[in-house]
Design an enzyme around this catalytic site. Structure first.
Site, PDB file in Angstrom:
ATOM      1  N   TYR A   1       0.789  -1.294  -0.103  1.00 26.12           N
ATOM      2  CA  TYR A   1      -0.034  -0.142  -0.004  1.00 26.12           C
ATOM      3  C   TYR A   1       0.850   1.295   0.137  1.00 26.12           C
ATOM      4  CZ  TYR A   1      -2.940   4.027   1.568  1.00 26.12           C
ATOM      5  OH  TYR A   1      -3.421   5.109   1.540  1.00 26.12           O
TER       6      TYR A   1
ATOM      7  N   HIS B   1      -1.856  16.729  -2.494  1.00 20.68           N
ATOM      8  CA  HIS B   1      -2.469  16.947  -1.208  1.00 20.68           C
ATOM      9  C   HIS B   1      -2.161  18.309  -0.509  1.00 20.68           C
ATOM     10  CE1 HIS B   1      -3.103  12.817  -1.605  1.00 20.68           C
ATOM     11  NE2 HIS B   1      -3.012  12.429  -0.306  1.00 20.68           N
TER      12      HIS B   1
ATOM     13  N   ASN C   1       2.179  11.208   5.626  1.00 24.34           N
ATOM     14  CA  ASN C   1       1.507  10.648   6.667  1.00 24.34           C
ATOM     15  C   ASN C   1       1.984  11.102   8.035  1.00 24.34           C
ATOM     16  OD1 ASN C   1       0.303   7.351   5.837  1.00 24.34           O
ATOM     17  ND2 ASN C   1      -0.565   9.450   5.520  1.00 24.34           N
TER      18      ASN C   1
ATOM     19  N   TYR D   1     -16.106  30.969  46.366  1.00 20.17           N
ATOM     20  CA  TYR D   1     -15.385  29.673  45.517  1.00 20.17           C
ATOM     21  C   TYR D   1     -14.171  30.203  44.814  1.00 20.17           C
ATOM     22  CZ  TYR D   1     -19.462  26.743  46.804  1.00 20.17           C
ATOM     23  OH  TYR D   1     -20.374  26.171  47.583  1.00 20.17           O
TER      24      TYR D   1
ATOM     25  N   ARG E   1     -11.684  30.562  47.568  1.00 18.78           N
ATOM     26  CA  ARG E   1     -11.495  29.259  48.516  1.00 18.78           C
ATOM     27  C   ARG E   1     -11.082  28.018  47.950  1.00 18.78           C
ATOM     28  NH1 ARG E   1     -16.686  27.251  51.215  1.00 18.78           N
ATOM     29  NH2 ARG E   1     -17.417  29.140  50.638  1.00 18.78           N
TER      30      ARG E   1
ATOM     31  N   PHE F   1      -1.208   6.806  12.206  1.00 19.63           N
ATOM     32  CA  PHE F   1      -1.248   8.237  11.699  1.00 19.63           C
ATOM     33  C   PHE F   1      -2.802   8.634  12.386  1.00 19.63           C
ATOM     34  CE2 PHE F   1      -2.975   5.672   7.911  1.00 19.63           C
ATOM     35  CZ  PHE F   1      -4.216   5.565   8.287  1.00 19.63           C
TER      36      PHE F   1
ATOM     37  N   GLU G   1     -11.498   6.226   4.309  1.00 15.99           N
ATOM     38  CA  GLU G   1     -11.157   6.796   5.479  1.00 15.99           C
ATOM     39  C   GLU G   1     -12.445   7.207   6.340  1.00 15.99           C
ATOM     40  OE1 GLU G   1      -8.455   9.658   3.854  1.00 15.99           O
ATOM     41  OE2 GLU G   1      -7.045   8.140   3.090  1.00 15.99           O
TER      42      GLU G   1
END
Length: 496
Positions: free
Chosen positions: A56, A86, A198, A280, A283, A329, A413
């Site tokens: 792959y 990409h 990746n 608060y 405290r 990844f 994906e």
């Protein structure tokens, strides 16, 4: 003298990363890393020649194109096409210091010898780091699974002589800067584009920077809270060792001890109090700040595991003769913690804003809005507004992006982490928290002046004196924004 950091499989910390980036340290590849990288590349070359099965991303297409085999003559083109196609980053540019962290973390990830890259590719990334040639990367575009594909593609384009870089204060075409440096564009071999794209280095770099700053802000937040407590004429009993130890939470115990140390020797804390309890926001400082500290520690530990890992795909194990296409990844291990840290830092700003509100409220002997003549002067009225507005924005940013997933790549994906959005909004939350803490310090110092001649502890008085060199007491109304800006810078840059 220039500092040198040797890249090796040895564990690197968040502090290491931030110090390396900030102090001009140069990177060199250690002998062990050189051997691991070279051995893995040699193994992969042999495997491609002998393996009959598709590998792959090495001999196939990517994502849903994983079933399409690629001719051996086109394996290099496949990788350069991957980087170009990409590079879809959009939005604001990533800050230069975070881009530099991305380069460092990518080099670290590749140094374990599980990625199959050429030694020359790793060295070129180091060259970019050492020479401050910083690729232009954009904040949006990653889904946080299959790695940070879009931003890492933009980061790696300049290796091929494409895209843009920030160099000597100017954004320039990468090809021009490569020519200036005498660097030839890289010729990617099989698997290299995938190894570069990746990975979780965009998410991790943002997370590391945020966690580092969060810890620094946290340390200062206790000091600022102690000054606010003094100015409000608060009580010391909620910070006692017994009442905090009995609940067992480490952060709570540490914060209570820190507050006791900060207030040791104070005239103000030791004087007789007319009130039995504090609100608060005063405290419960050990409980709230302590929970934030526990969160910072947890998230930092997860991030350190991440940055000390190879996170590309496939993962190569030369000694075992295994190439595994899996999911290292996927950003979920850090996406969830980064969303968690955003919640924690928002809570730190939230309780800080509540203390500001109490200090300007005209109670416990303090004048309304902390000016001698309220009415004619509005004093710190709108400083609190500003803090409340900032906290409101951070609360909106606390919606966890990691609980969403939008399928991509034709369903291959089908579950993603959205961790990149967790990372970028975390940076915004940390920035916001610094601003609120700056406003609290500004307000607390003003309020403390109305307790004179009584003095706080040596620690608090030292911080007060240092702060007064940057920001004056407000006697009558003046333009506040520049003073708030100075206060925020003081909180960000000083160890209080």
């Amino acid at each position: 003298m220039t500092k040198i950091h040797e890249i090796s499989p040895a564990r690197i910390s968040i502090e290491d990363v931030c110090n390396i980036v900030s102090d001009g340290t140069k990177l060199v590849l250690g002998e062990e890393a050189v051997k691991l990288i070279s051995d893995c590349r040699s193994y992969l070359d042999r495997k491609i020649e002998t393996c009959q099965e598709p590998l792959y991303g090495i001999t196939t297409g990517f994502g849903s194109l994983c079933n399409i085999s690629i001719n051996s003559d086109d394996l290099s083109t496949l990788q350069s096409n991957l980087v170009m196609s990409h590079a879809c980053g959009v939005g604001e540019r990533v800050a230069p210091e975070i881009v530099k962290m991305m380069l460092l973390l990518k080099v670290q990830s590749l140094s374990y010898g599980n990625s199959g890259v050429q030694l020359s590719t790793v060295q070129r990334l180091i060259d970019f780091f050492n020479e401050d040639v910083l690729p232009v990367v954009y904040c949006q575009g990653s889904l946080g699974a299959s790695g940070d594909l879009a931003p890492l593609a933009n980061m790696c384009l300049p290796l091929l002589g494409l895209g843009e870089v920030l160099y000597e204060g100017e954004i320039q075409p990468a090809a021009r800067v490569l020519a200036i440096k005498g660097w030839e564009p890289l010729h990617l071999m099989s698997k290299e584009g995938l190894a570069l794209l990746n990975g979780t280095q965009f998410m991790s770099a943002h997370g590391v920077w945020a966690a580092f700053r969060a810890r620094r802000l946290f340390r200062n937040s206790n000091t600022i809270a102690a000054m606010s407590l003094e100015a409000f004429d608060g009580r010391i009993e909620p910070f006692g060792p017994q009442v905090n130890a009995v609940r067992h939470h480490p952060g709570q115990i540490d914060v209570a001890a820190d507050m006791r140390e900060l207030l040791a020797g104070s005239q103000l804390i030791e004087r007789r109090k007319e009130h039995v309890q504090d609100p608060y926001s005063f405290r419960c400082i050990p409980q709230v700040h302590g929970a934030v500290l526990d969160t910072i520690n947890y998230v930092s530990a997860v991030l350190e595991d991440e940055i000390n890992s190879p996170t590309d795909n496939p993962t190569i194990f030369p000694e075992d003769d295994i190439i595994v296409s899996a999911g290292n990844f996927h950003g979920e291990p850090i996406a969830l913690p980064m969303d968690f840290l955003a919640v924690a830092m928002t809570e730190l700003s939230n309780i800080s804003e509540r203390r500001i509100y109490k200090l300007i409220g005209g109670t416990r002997g303090l004048p309304s809005f902390l000016v001698a003549k309220p009415g004619l002067n509005s004093g710190f009225m709108i400083a609190q507004y500003a803090a409340a507005s900032i906290v409101n924005q951070s609360k909106g940013l606390c919606w966890p992006t990691s609980c969403d997933s939008i399928p991509s790549s034709q369903g291959q994906e089908d579950h993603v982490s959205m961790g990149s959005n967790s990372a970028t909004k975390l940076i915004r939350v940390v920035d916001n928290t610094a601003r609120v803490l700056g406003i609290e310090l500004f307000t607390a110092a003003q309020a403390l002046e109305f307790r004179r001649p009584a003095k706080s502890s040596a620690r608090i008085e030292g911080v007060f004196t240092h702060f007064r060199k940057e920001v004056p007491f407000i006697d009558v109304d003046t333009v506040m924004s520049p003073l708030i800006d100075r206060s925020v810078k003081f909180v960000e840059q000083c160890t209080l």
